[in-house]
Design a protein around this motif. Structure first.
Motif, PDB file in Angstrom:
ATOM      1  N   SER A 107       4.953 -52.234   2.810  1.00 20.45           N
ATOM      2  CA  SER A 107       4.995 -53.332   3.773  1.00 20.45           C
ATOM      3  C   SER A 107       4.719 -54.652   3.065  1.00 20.45           C
ATOM      4  CB  SER A 107       3.965 -53.105   4.880  1.00 20.45           C
ATOM      5  OG  SER A 107       3.991 -54.164   5.810  1.00 20.45           O
ATOM      6  N   THR A 108       5.536 -55.654   3.351  1.00 22.28           N
ATOM      7  CA  THR A 108       5.423 -56.941   2.666  1.00 22.28           C
ATOM      8  C   THR A 108       4.621 -57.967   3.452  1.00 22.28           C
ATOM      9  OG1 THR A 108       7.608 -56.531   1.706  1.00 22.28           O
ATOM     10  CG2 THR A 108       6.738 -58.765   1.507  1.00 22.28           C
ATOM     11  N   PHE A 109       4.677 -57.900   4.785  1.00 24.49           N
ATOM     12  CA  PHE A 109       4.077 -58.957   5.590  1.00 24.49           C
ATOM     13  C   PHE A 109       2.987 -58.452   6.537  1.00 24.49           C
ATOM     14  CE2 PHE A 109       8.493 -60.212   4.709  1.00 24.49           C
ATOM     15  CZ  PHE A 109       8.261 -61.391   4.023  1.00 24.49           C
ATOM     16  N   THR A 110       3.053 -57.220   6.998  1.00 25.70           N
ATOM     17  CA  THR A 110       2.149 -56.755   8.054  1.00 25.70           C
ATOM     18  C   THR A 110       1.038 -55.895   7.488  1.00 25.70           C
ATOM     19  OG1 THR A 110       3.558 -54.815   8.465  1.00 25.70           O
ATOM     20  CG2 THR A 110       3.980 -56.789   9.777  1.00 25.70           C
ATOM     21  N   HIS A 111      -0.165 -56.116   7.981  1.00 21.58           N
ATOM     22  CA  HIS A 111      -1.293 -55.264   7.642  1.00 21.58           C
ATOM     23  C   HIS A 111      -1.507 -54.251   8.762  1.00 21.58           C
ATOM     24  CE1 HIS A 111      -3.367 -58.020  10.386  1.00 21.58           C
ATOM     25  NE2 HIS A 111      -4.305 -57.099  10.483  1.00 21.58           N
ATOM     26  N   LYS A 112      -2.209 -53.189   8.460  1.00 17.57           N
ATOM     27  CA  LYS A 112      -2.388 -52.082   9.397  1.00 17.57           C
ATOM     28  C   LYS A 112      -3.878 -51.848   9.667  1.00 17.57           C
ATOM     29  CE  LYS A 112       2.057 -51.387   8.827  1.00 17.57           C
ATOM     30  NZ  LYS A 112       2.575 -50.267   8.040  1.00 17.57           N
ATOM     31  N   THR A 113      -4.150 -51.279  10.819  1.00 14.12           N
ATOM     32  CA  THR A 113      -5.474 -50.774  11.147  1.00 14.12           C
ATOM     33  C   THR A 113      -5.372 -49.252  11.236  1.00 14.12           C
ATOM     34  OG1 THR A 113      -6.022 -52.770  12.385  1.00 14.12           O
ATOM     35  CG2 THR A 113      -7.392 -50.847  12.764  1.00 14.12           C
ATOM     36  N   VAL A 114      -6.113 -48.559  10.384  1.00 14.23           N
ATOM     37  CA  VAL A 114      -5.983 -47.109  10.249  1.00 14.23           C
ATOM     38  C   VAL A 114      -7.301 -46.438  10.632  1.00 14.23           C
ATOM     39  CG1 VAL A 114      -5.395 -45.204   8.693  1.00 14.23           C
ATOM     40  CG2 VAL A 114      -4.328 -47.452   8.378  1.00 14.23           C
ATOM     41  N   TYR A 115      -7.181 -45.367  11.399  1.00 19.39           N
ATOM     42  CA  TYR A 115      -8.333 -44.528  11.750  1.00 19.39           C
ATOM     43  C   TYR A 115      -8.164 -43.165  11.097  1.00 19.39           C
ATOM     44  CZ  TYR A 115     -10.893 -41.034  14.444  1.00 19.39           C
ATOM     45  OH  TYR A 115     -11.676 -39.961  14.806  1.00 19.39           O
TER      46      TYR A 115
END
Length: 216
Positions: A107-115
């Motif tokens: 992914s180049t632009f978006t960050h993620k929230t991971v559980y």
């Protein structure tokens, strides 16, 4: 008096078992994974221990992430690309530190929230000091039932919180897109209206004509 003391002792055992479950059984965490980033976690596991890795992407992009699990020698036990959620159960074949990583490098632009929830081993017995040959008393059986029901409630609450967070993120993203689309439509409508007015005025405006006389 003895019955009250026995009931109080049983309740203390239940509470201590609950605390022991929280302290012993692996890790549970929700973290931010930036774009073009990779995050790894480590867990010391004894051979023969049954483990379960469960993860879910809560927010960000297409709600997908790469996941990889390796044993102490670097052998890949589990590898999935661009998964929204998954669960993997295995039995440790070696003693040592196991590593599992989450990657958002695609992914180049978006960050993620991971559980993720990494469970190591089985639940400890609710009454470790009790003689397992003898039958459980009615109070102990009731405590075991309550203990199992509370575990199920905790699992359901976790999944519902994740679903609620994911649904809220999608709703906010959709609301932002609708707002931008509405603003764009309003601007286009304004430009078209002004253009039509100018065009109509040009049709009805007086044109100046020039007369030229030719002398003999």
């Amino acid at each position: 008096m003895c019955s009250m003391y026995g009931s109080f002792r049983v309740l203390l055992q239940v509470l201590s078992a609950q605390l022991l479950c929280v302290w012993v059984l692996g890790s549970e965490l929700t973290f931010e994974l930036p774009d073009n980033a990779k995050q790894c976690f480590y867990e010391d596991i004894i051979i023969g221990t049954k483990c379960t890795l469960e993860f879910q992407v809560v927010t960000g992009g297409h709600y997908d992430v790469d996941c990889r699990l390796e044993d102490p020698e670097g052998t890949t036990l589990y590898k999935e690309m661009k998964k929204q959620y998954d669960s993997f159960t295995f039995t440790a074949a070696k003693n040592g530190t196991y590593k599992f990583c989450f990657s958002n490098e695609f992914s180049t632009f978006t960050h993620k929230t991971v559980y993720f929830d990494f469970q190591v081993g089985d639940d400890p017995p609710l009454f470790p000091n009790e003689n397992r040959v003898t039958a459980l008393t009615q109070m102990e059986s009731a405590c075991v039932s309550i203990h199992e029901a509370l575990k199920s409630v905790i699992d359901y609450q976790t999944h519902f919180r994740l679903r609620e967070a994911q649904g809220r993120s999608r709703a906010e993203d959709l609301n932002t897109r609708v707002a931008f689309w509405s603003i764009g439509e309003a601007i286009i409508l304004l430009v078209v209206s002004i253009s039509q007015v100018v065009l109509l005025r040009s049709f009805f405006s007086d044109r100046k004509t020039t007369t030229t006389r030719v002398g003999s």
